[in-house]
Design an enzyme around this catalytic site. Sequence first.
Site, PDB file in Angstrom:
ATOM      1  N   ASP A 113       8.854  -3.417  -4.602  1.00 53.10           N
ATOM      2  CA  ASP A 113       7.465  -2.972  -4.478  1.00 53.10           C
ATOM      3  C   ASP A 113       7.179  -1.795  -5.402  1.00 53.10           C
ATOM      4  OD1 ASP A 113       7.676  -4.814  -2.495  1.00 53.10           O
ATOM      5  OD2 ASP A 113       7.444  -3.403  -0.838  1.00 53.10           O
ATOM      6  N   SER A 172       0.841  -1.198   0.000  1.00 49.86           N
ATOM      7  CA  SER A 172       0.000   0.000   0.000  1.00 49.86           C
ATOM      8  C   SER A 172       0.879   1.253   0.000  1.00 49.86           C
ATOM      9  CB  SER A 172      -0.932  -0.002   1.217  1.00 49.86           C
ATOM     10  OG  SER A 172      -0.206  -0.238   2.405  1.00 49.86           O
TER      11      SER A 172
HETATM   12  C1  GLA Z   1       9.177  -5.433   1.495  1.00 50.93           C
HETATM   13  C2  GLA Z   1      10.168  -4.475   0.849  1.00 50.93           C
HETATM   14  C3  GLA Z   1      10.696  -5.039  -0.461  1.00 50.93           C
HETATM   15  C4  GLA Z   1      11.192  -6.471  -0.307  1.00 50.93           C
HETATM   16  C5  GLA Z   1      10.164  -7.326   0.449  1.00 50.93           C
HETATM   17  C6  GLA Z   1      10.700  -8.695   0.775  1.00 50.93           C
HETATM   18  O1  GLA Z   1       8.015  -5.531   0.730  1.00 50.93           O
HETATM   19  O2  GLA Z   1       9.592  -3.217   0.623  1.00 50.93           O
HETATM   20  O3  GLA Z   1      11.717  -4.197  -0.961  1.00 50.93           O
HETATM   21  O4  GLA Z   1      12.434  -6.488   0.353  1.00 50.93           O
HETATM   22  O5  GLA Z   1       9.753  -6.711   1.652  1.00 50.93           O
HETATM   23  O6  GLA Z   1      10.914  -9.432  -0.371  1.00 50.93           O
END
Ligand code: GLA
Length: 393
Positions: free
Chosen positions: A178, A127
């Site tokens: 993300d 989010s």
């Molecule tokens: C979170 C972080 C990502 C990644 C994941 C684990 O979502 O924001 O950058 O490291 O954890 O894969």
Amino acid sequence: MMISELKKEFESLYGAGGEIRVFHSPGRVNLIGEHTDYNGGYVFPAALSMGSTILLRLREDNLVHMKATDLPEMVEIDTGRLEDYRELSWGNYQAGVMNELQKAGYTICACDMLFDDTLPHGGGLSSSAAIEVVTALAFATLSNEKNGIKEPVDMIEMALIGQKTEHNYIGVNCGIMDQFASAMGKENCAIFLKCDSLEYRHAKLSMDGYTLLIANTNKKRSLASSKYNERRAECEAAVEALKKSFPNITCLSDISEEEFFAHAEEIENETVRRRAKHVVTENARVLKSIETLAAGDMVQFGALMNASGDSLRYDYEVTGVELDTLVEEARKIDGVIGSRMTGAGFGGCTVSLVKNEAVDRFIQEVGKAYEEKIGYPASFYLSQIADGGHEIK
Ligand code: GLA
């Protein structure tokens, strides 16, 4: 909410008239490749149809007014003081993005904004990245128009602006997965991304007969960011220890599984060794997954998801009783061929590969068992795999 309803809400907040623009960026589910991104490795996320939508209209002064459809407060940001909003409980991500854009040379245009978020807040479906990317896209678009720049906004740059916001404004040392997924997603495709070079390609997901089912633990996450930063530091410690044998190593993804296992004992700290083992084996699992999916072998892909989940549980230790319960209960259901946590962990969501005919039973039986064991209900989402950030015309 529908765009027409959102427009009504916007006008009742800020008054009628003028041109209202609409931008959207999605959340993501990661199919495999967890905690590999900040180790320079491979990830395989897909953008969801749930996400963050902005309605906005330009103003004449130097203020940005922001409101969310599900929160009472209205936030006012002075575009001349963008460093000053770190303590906001809502609006800090947006202010951080504006700050990073300004540092990168963009003009931050004054505007009234309404945010509509359909992702569970802090639920592990990115989010925050959705808000960062949609905010970056909206302000960069306005800046380019104001400055007569005709090229479309560079979405990879917007992803990097979002990541810098996390590092410099929010204090989470996250990787790029993300924000990249939110910016670069494509309908019905996952993104095969190498996180150090940012080389990527879209891989079509032919889900014939299968559903990707997301289940939310609904666990309130506390200390997640400090535990996340701790894992990152453990990986850096592993790299330091491996320098004896690999003087040029810069990140754990620089070495293969074979190289790791031949030299693992050089990492004296047993915990650090297990963290590194997860990362190195997880990279290998992503590569196998790509081959497996290209061959249409969903059952083998499900097995790789399970192996990833077990590695995150026992070696990387980022699950917890809520995620473990969802995964254990899911794997009991006939028709579930893979189930694992997705995202950072410590709460948040699982993703399961489920035969279509087993979806209803999954929701019913896993939901019942989870509530009995944990004491509050889980939530389930049947999201579509959607496009990354864009303006809705
Ligand atoms: C979170 C972080 C990502 C990644 C994941 C684990 O979502 O924001 O950058 O490291 O954890 O894969």
